[in-house]
Scaffold this motif. Structure first.
Motif, mmCIF file in Angstrom:
data_model
loop_
_atom_site.group_PDB
_atom_site.id
_atom_site.type_symbol
_atom_site.label_atom_id
_atom_site.label_comp_id
_atom_site.label_asym_id
_atom_site.label_seq_id
_atom_site.Cartn_x
_atom_site.Cartn_y
_atom_site.Cartn_z
ATOM 1 N N MET A 126 0.938 -1.143 0.150
ATOM 2 C CA MET A 126 -0.021 0.170 -0.010
ATOM 3 C C MET A 126 0.885 1.287 -0.038
ATOM 4 O O MET A 126 1.869 1.305 0.301
ATOM 5 C CB MET A 126 -0.931 -0.051 1.427
ATOM 6 N N SER A 127 0.296 2.267 -0.585
ATOM 7 C CA SER A 127 1.004 3.448 -0.660
ATOM 8 C C SER A 127 0.571 4.494 0.313
ATOM 9 O O SER A 127 -0.825 4.715 0.110
ATOM 10 C CB SER A 127 1.029 4.145 -2.189
ATOM 11 N N PHE A 128 1.192 5.290 0.977
ATOM 12 C CA PHE A 128 0.853 6.205 1.804
ATOM 13 C C PHE A 128 1.711 7.535 1.596
ATOM 14 O O PHE A 128 2.700 7.500 1.356
ATOM 15 C CB PHE A 128 1.236 5.742 3.534
ATOM 16 N N ASP A 129 1.092 8.415 1.951
ATOM 17 C CA ASP A 129 1.759 9.882 1.663
ATOM 18 C C ASP A 129 1.873 10.244 3.204
ATOM 19 O O ASP A 129 0.992 10.021 4.102
ATOM 20 C CB ASP A 129 0.964 10.964 0.969
ATOM 21 N N ARG B 104 0.363 -2.730 9.535
ATOM 22 C CA ARG B 104 1.209 -3.876 9.211
ATOM 23 C C ARG B 104 1.172 -3.475 7.432
ATOM 24 O O ARG B 104 1.348 -4.594 6.808
ATOM 25 C CB ARG B 104 0.764 -5.035 9.359
ATOM 26 N N GLN B 105 1.310 -2.328 6.870
ATOM 27 C CA GLN B 105 1.389 -1.944 5.637
ATOM 28 C C GLN B 105 2.349 -0.881 5.483
ATOM 29 O O GLN B 105 2.432 -0.515 4.315
ATOM 30 C CB GLN B 105 0.050 -1.397 5.066
ATOM 31 N N GLY B 106 3.158 -0.405 6.294
ATOM 32 C CA GLY B 106 4.120 0.455 6.416
ATOM 33 C C GLY B 106 4.068 1.719 6.704
ATOM 34 O O GLY B 106 4.800 2.557 6.851
ATOM 35 N N ALA B 107 2.726 2.179 7.058
ATOM 36 C CA ALA B 107 2.502 3.518 7.223
ATOM 37 C C ALA B 107 3.173 3.692 8.786
ATOM 38 O O ALA B 107 3.713 4.892 8.773
ATOM 39 C CB ALA B 107 1.047 3.635 7.453
ATOM 40 N N GLY B 108 2.959 2.888 9.839
ATOM 41 C CA GLY B 108 3.705 3.337 11.076
ATOM 42 C C GLY B 108 5.047 3.251 10.802
ATOM 43 O O GLY B 108 5.828 4.288 11.552
ATOM 44 N N SER B 109 5.952 2.467 10.199
ATOM 45 C CA SER B 109 7.198 2.703 9.924
ATOM 46 C C SER B 109 7.589 3.744 9.327
ATOM 47 O O SER B 109 8.617 4.692 9.501
ATOM 48 C CB SER B 109 7.756 1.264 9.182
ATOM 49 N N ALA B 110 6.842 4.393 8.457
ATOM 50 C CA ALA B 110 7.135 5.613 7.356
ATOM 51 C C ALA B 110 7.112 6.958 8.448
ATOM 52 O O ALA B 110 7.815 7.810 8.552
ATOM 53 C CB ALA B 110 6.320 5.706 6.469
ATOM 54 N N LEU B 111 5.955 6.696 9.441
ATOM 55 C CA LEU B 111 5.753 7.920 10.445
ATOM 56 C C LEU B 111 6.970 8.011 11.345
ATOM 57 O O LEU B 111 7.391 8.855 11.644
ATOM 58 C CB LEU B 111 4.483 7.566 11.230
ATOM 59 N N LEU B 112 7.222 6.902 11.860
ATOM 60 C CA LEU B 112 8.458 6.692 12.918
ATOM 61 C C LEU B 112 9.664 7.322 12.294
ATOM 62 O O LEU B 112 10.440 8.025 12.720
ATOM 63 C CB LEU B 112 8.640 5.250 13.260
ATOM 64 N N ARG B 113 10.083 6.554 10.908
ATOM 65 C CA ARG B 113 11.311 7.202 10.238
ATOM 66 C C ARG B 113 11.207 8.747 10.145
ATOM 67 O O ARG B 113 12.245 9.124 10.362
ATOM 68 C CB ARG B 113 11.394 6.454 9.076
ATOM 69 N N ARG B 114 10.340 9.225 9.692
ATOM 70 C CA ARG B 114 10.208 10.625 9.372
ATOM 71 C C ARG B 114 10.338 11.340 10.681
ATOM 72 O O ARG B 114 10.999 12.473 10.595
ATOM 73 C CB ARG B 114 8.858 11.047 8.808
ATOM 74 N N LEU B 115 9.478 10.996 11.947
ATOM 75 C CA LEU B 115 9.962 11.548 13.079
ATOM 76 C C LEU B 115 11.295 11.465 13.600
ATOM 77 O O LEU B 115 11.665 12.558 14.211
ATOM 78 C CB LEU B 115 8.888 11.120 14.096
ATOM 79 N N GLU B 116 12.082 10.462 13.372
ATOM 80 C CA GLU B 116 13.209 10.348 13.872
ATOM 81 C C GLU B 116 14.364 11.264 13.002
ATOM 82 O O GLU B 116 15.130 11.864 13.490
ATOM 83 C CB GLU B 116 13.754 8.956 13.615
ATOM 84 N N ARG B 117 14.084 11.451 11.786
ATOM 85 C CA ARG B 117 14.855 12.454 11.098
ATOM 86 C C ARG B 117 14.419 13.870 11.622
ATOM 87 O O ARG B 117 15.552 14.620 11.592
ATOM 88 C CB ARG B 117 14.470 12.378 9.659
ATOM 89 N N GLN B 118 13.486 13.986 11.780
ATOM 90 C CA GLN B 118 13.207 15.410 12.227
ATOM 91 C C GLN B 118 13.855 15.616 13.552
ATOM 92 O O GLN B 118 14.278 16.489 13.993
ATOM 93 C CB GLN B 118 11.521 15.422 12.509
ATOM 94 N N ALA B 119 13.874 14.666 14.557
ATOM 95 C CA ALA B 119 14.533 14.541 15.718
ATOM 96 C C ALA B 119 15.899 15.127 15.554
ATOM 97 O O ALA B 119 16.631 15.754 16.256
ATOM 98 C CB ALA B 119 14.358 13.372 16.515
#
Length: 174
Positions: A1-4, A94-109
């Motif tokens: 699945m694709s998420f923005d 379990r489609q990647g959205a949670g991981s994508a959110l977490l990676r983006r927050l970590e980059r911001q941190a």
């Protein structure tokens, strides 16, 4: 699945609130055990006006995961380095959205100069955070009556957890 993944804005608050409320109610049964008092306390500050205030706060960094026109996930990082929210609709897990959110927050941190992140995880989400490199640092009872797991993650070499951090969930701020 694709998420923005994009920054959350106050007009997203009603949809984000629905994500929070459904995720807690439907996915965190292991934690709240369908106890109406725990659910009422946990959901008590999860209303659109409060969520909009979290998104408006200059000390928070909030994101939403969007599929099509629908918000399916929400996350929030405080200026103190706490991952205060990371929730998905049940059908988006379990489609990647949670991981994508977490990676983006970590980059911001990292961009903000934070050396560590910390969070209070539910038992439901414990495996998710462990799989993303978060380290368990004990249990903490939340103000709403759920036993949470204190996790932290180093973002810089040699980073250590701050031993003087509050060991409770300040759920009134996020």
């Amino acid at each position: 699945m694709s998420f923005d993944i994009r920054p959350a804005v106050p007009p997203d608050a009603a949809a984000a609130c629905e994500v929070l409320r459904r995720s807690i109610t439907e996915c965190c049964v292991q934690d709240h055990q369908n106890d109406p008092d725990i659910l009422a306390a946990w959901l008590g500050n999860k209303h659109p006006a409060m969520v909009a205030s979290w998104f408006e706060s200059p000390t928070n960094y909030s994101l939403v995961a969007v599929r099509g026109d629908d918000i399916v996930g929400v996350s929030l990082l405080t200026g103190a380095g706490k991952l205060a929210l990371c929730y998905l609709l049940p059908e988006a897990q379990r489609q990647g959205a949670g991981s994508a959110l977490l990676r983006r927050l970590e980059r911001q941190a990292i961009e903000l100069g934070m050396k560590t992140l910390y969070l209070h995880s539910t038992a439901t989400a414990e495996g998710f955070f462990a799989a993303h490199g978060y380290r368990r640092d004990g249990n903490v009872r939340s103000p709403y009556g759920v036993e949470t797991i204190l996790f932290w993650k180093p973002l810089a070499e040699g980073a250590e957890p701050e031993s003087k951090r509050k060991r409770f969930c300040n759920c009134n701020s996020a």
